[in-house]
Scaffold this motif. Structure first.
Motif, PDB file in Angstrom:
ATOM      1  N   GLY A 242       0.790  -1.217   0.000  1.00  0.00           N
ATOM      2  CA  GLY A 242       0.000   0.000   0.000  1.00  0.00           C
ATOM      3  C   GLY A 242       0.823   1.268   0.000  1.00  0.00           C
ATOM      4  N   ARG A 247       6.767   7.003  -1.983  1.00  0.00           N
ATOM      5  CA  ARG A 247       7.303   6.412  -0.753  1.00  0.00           C
ATOM      6  C   ARG A 247       8.076   5.135  -1.062  1.00  0.00           C
ATOM      7  NH1 ARG A 247       2.748   7.891   2.501  1.00  0.00           N
ATOM      8  NH2 ARG A 247       3.339   9.616   3.863  1.00  0.00           N
TER       9      ARG A 247
ATOM     10  N   ILE B  90      -3.815  -1.824   0.688  1.00  0.00           N
ATOM     11  CA  ILE B  90      -3.707  -1.827   2.147  1.00  0.00           C
ATOM     12  C   ILE B  90      -4.640  -2.870   2.743  1.00  0.00           C
ATOM     13  CG2 ILE B  90      -4.241  -0.450   4.213  1.00  0.00           C
ATOM     14  CD1 ILE B  90      -3.115   1.976   2.718  1.00  0.00           C
ATOM     15  N   GLY B 114       5.419  -1.544   6.280  1.00  0.00           N
ATOM     16  CA  GLY B 114       4.124  -1.339   5.647  1.00  0.00           C
ATOM     17  C   GLY B 114       3.441  -0.085   6.148  1.00  0.00           C
ATOM     18  N   ARG B 116       4.913   2.472   7.617  1.00  0.00           N
ATOM     19  CA  ARG B 116       5.683   3.648   7.201  1.00  0.00           C
ATOM     20  C   ARG B 116       5.432   3.965   5.734  1.00  0.00           C
ATOM     21  NH1 ARG B 116      10.926   1.709  10.283  1.00  0.00           N
ATOM     22  NH2 ARG B 116      10.411   2.520  12.342  1.00  0.00           N
ATOM     23  N   LEU B 117       5.411   2.900   4.909  1.00  0.00           N
ATOM     24  CA  LEU B 117       5.258   3.108   3.470  1.00  0.00           C
ATOM     25  C   LEU B 117       3.871   3.632   3.118  1.00  0.00           C
ATOM     26  CD1 LEU B 117       7.136  -0.033   2.167  1.00  0.00           C
ATOM     27  CD2 LEU B 117       7.650   2.303   1.500  1.00  0.00           C
ATOM     28  N   SER B 118       2.871   3.288   3.933  1.00  0.00           N
ATOM     29  CA  SER B 118       1.544   3.803   3.615  1.00  0.00           C
ATOM     30  C   SER B 118       1.255   5.067   4.410  1.00  0.00           C
ATOM     31  CB  SER B 118       0.481   2.740   3.885  1.00  0.00           C
ATOM     32  OG  SER B 118       0.554   2.328   5.233  1.00  0.00           O
ATOM     33  N   GLY B 119       2.275   5.565   5.108  1.00  0.00           N
ATOM     34  CA  GLY B 119       2.165   6.865   5.748  1.00  0.00           C
ATOM     35  C   GLY B 119       1.277   6.878   6.976  1.00  0.00           C
TER      36      GLY B 119
END
Lengths: 353, 261
Positions: A242, A247, B90, B114, B116-119
């Motif tokens: 996701g 990012r 997600i 995960g 961190r990457l999806s904020g």
């Protein structure tokens, strides 16, 4: 408990005394023979090395190879001899350049040579006065300005070339490759015409502009290779979790390509740090220290060397050699620093095991 | 962990897939009920992996990919114009054929990657790491070296780490594309046990070439087949019991009994 005693740790390296003796002979005989021949016949040493030593060594190694492995030994032996011979050749070449720079330049080097500038120095001034401090600063500022622009842009180009599926990629790649073949003096002339047309006045900045087209394609191409080496699996893994594209790029792809990108930076630096021609055209030389790269004259180490080496005075020539040695030191320092920076993080993590 | 979300139902409707001009899948209709494990079986090249990638919108990342049909996640089409691919991924996690932990990160950072990457914000990092690793049954093996690089693990451990990494996102569905094909029997068994436990809280779709594995882990099975020069499709879909022990289609019977493929 019973232990079995291992005879040797590396059984494939077990000593075969007879063969070792043959190898020793093959290594020891050809060189003295060649020297003797060169002395007696007054043949040039370099010529003798290639025309006499290399064939002799090949034959000697070939003989040992045949005795040890039969026919296939010849190829192996030839490969070993040729690789070692030419590596040594290149190494000697490099070391002699380094040696002459250190010996010739060493005479001019002292503490004040690094810190002082050349304002009150005439060709007859003794080497105890004056230095290249201003040229070191000049090099750092001009190359620094170029790097500041070329590295982010070059990496951005590499990102475009590897991460996008745009159809103009091939066009961009072709232009980048063409640009990397640009003669540096042409780049200087290009900026010179801009200076003339806009009346902007020469400065460290115009010098940096002239170096920019030289550094950009080098950085872009090496960075492209570095990014291409990152497995596409990692990008997919990040996206499947996701992650938005940016990012995934900044947190996964960029860190994985870090050491390759550092190489791109280093090769880019190496491309421009010794450039002379474009800077002669686009900067006014100066003997004083200038901290403002946007106005007035500025000297870099290569242009300093160029200006002083042309002189017929011995002290001036010594200063040029000294500057060459300083340039080598600066490059070595920059490279070392970059390597330490690119490695520190991963080694720290490994150390915590 | 008490905040586990409930599993979702996933349903594909007339999914057809193209790569460039070539059609590789023709009208696949499958339903994956909540908390069920569905195995996708079939010979290589019949479009199983391609199909599974349409379920979390990973398919569209391949240049030249095309798609028709719809995939409903709890009744909502994930290919809806207003639906964002990132939000789908997600909710629908994925485990790949080859273990792919992030090589620049530690074990712990891989688990947290995960979020961190999806904020998203990370609360209780320690707890999340432990829970995720426990659910992937790898906690006992790595609890003392959470700060080691992930690539220092063995292949089987790396794959379970990747499962744990997906679990940390608390997905409603998890897709597994031949997760055990590169692993030894021991690691395979542990992953199968993990799948059984996970099905209590999520919906699982697993592509496998291993007939025994399909029978051991799945509740229902879909058999994919592509005849020469025609797009692949589902030949038979039903409970695992029925597909393996009483297949209706002769081709299914031949395949599950090892007569071809």
């Amino acid at each position: 408990m019973s232990f079995s005693v291992r005879p040797t740790v590396q059984p494939w390296r077990r000593a075969n005394l007879k063969r070792r003796f043959e190898i020793l002979l093959a290594v020891a005989i050809p060189l003295p023979l060649t020297m003797l021949f060169a002395l007696l016949s007054n043949l040039d040493v370099n010529l003798a090395l290639i025309a006499v030593f290399l064939p002799l060594q090949l034959i000697a190694a070939g003989l040992v190879g045949v005795r040890a492995y039969g026919k296939r030994g010849i190829g192996d032996a030839a490969l070993v001899v040729i690789t070692i011979f030419f590596s040594t050749f290149v190494l000697v070449l490099l070391l002699s350049v380094l040696f002459s720079v250190i010996v010739e330049g060493g005479r001019a080097i002292s503490w004040q040579f690094f810190s002082q500038n050349n304002v009150y120095v005439s060709p007859t001034t003794s080497l105890e006065y004056g230095g290249v401090g201003h040229a070191i600063l000049g090099t750092l500022m001009v190359v620094g300005l170029t790097t500041l622009a070329a590295v982010p842009l070059g990496i951005a180009m590499a990102v475009y070339l590897t991460q996008s599926q745009s159809k103009t990629r091939n066009l961009v790649r072709t232009f980048t490759q063409a640009l990397s073949g640009l003669p540096s003096v042409v780049s200087g002339l290009f900026i010179l015409t801009i200076i003339e047309a806009t009346q902007m006045g020469r400065s460290g900045f115009t010098g940096a502009l002239a170096l920019f087209p030289l550094m950009l394609p080098t950085v872009a191409r090496v960075a492209e290779e570095a990014l291409r080496l990152v497995p596409v699996d990692l990008r997919y893994a990040a996206l499947a979790l996701g992650a938005p594209n940016y990012r995934a790029f900044f947190q996964v792809i960029l860190p994985a390509a870090k050491s390759g990108l550092m190489t791109a930076l280093l090769l880019g630096l190496a491309r421009v740090v010794g450039e002379t021609a474009p800077l002669i055209l686009t900067m006014n030389p100066s003997s004083s220290t200038s901290l403002n790269p946007f106005d007035g004259g500025m000297t870099t180490l290569p242009t300093f060397i160029y200006n002083y080496l042309a002189s017929s005075y011995q002290t001036s020539q010594a200063r040029a050699w000294g500057a060459a040695l300083v340039l080598l030191m600066v490059v070595g320092l920059l490279f070392g620093l970059a390597r330490i920076l690119s490695k520190s993080k991963t080694t720290k993590k490994k150390a915590s095991k | 962990m008490n905040s586990l979300s409930t599993a979702s139902t996933l349903r594909s409707e007339d999914i057809s897939v193209w790569f460039g001009e070539r059609q590789v899948l023709e009208k696949v209709n499958l339903t994956f009920p909540a908390n069920q494990v569905t195995a996708l079986i079939g010979p290589s090249g019949c479009g199983k992996s391609t199909f599974i990638r349409t379920l979390n919108r990973m398919h569209e990342l391949i240049p030249g990919a095309g798609l028709a049909g719809a995939v409903y996640l709890d009744g909502e089409d994930i290919y809806n114009e207003s639906t964002d691919a990132v939000s789908v991924r997600i909710k629908v996690g994925m485990v790949f054929q080859k273990p792919n932990p992030f090589p620049t990160m530690t074990i712990k950072d891989n688990i947290l990657s995960g979020l961190r990457l999806s904020g998203r914000k990370i609360e209780n990092a320690e707890e999340l790491v432990e829970t995720s690793l426990r659910r992937a049954s790898i906690w006992n093996e790595v609890k003392d070296r959470l700060n080691d690089q992930a690539i220092s693990l063995s292949g089987g451990q790396q794959q379970r780490l990747c499962i744990a990494r997906s679990l940390a996102m608390d997905p409603k569905v998890i897709l597994m594309d031949e997760p055990c094909s590169a692993l030894d029997p021991g690691s395979t068994r542990r992953i199968e046990e993990t799948i059984q436990e996970l099905s209590e809280t999520m919906t699982i779709v697993i592509v496998t070439h291993n007939m025994q594995q399909a029978q051991r882990v799945s509740d229902q099975t879909a058999f994919f087949l592509a005849d020469e020069n025609t797009p692949g499709g589902v030949v038979e879909f039903g409970s695992t019991e029925q597909v393996f022990n009483g297949p209706i289609d002769q081709r299914t019977n031949d395949y599950v009994n090892g007569h071809f493929g």
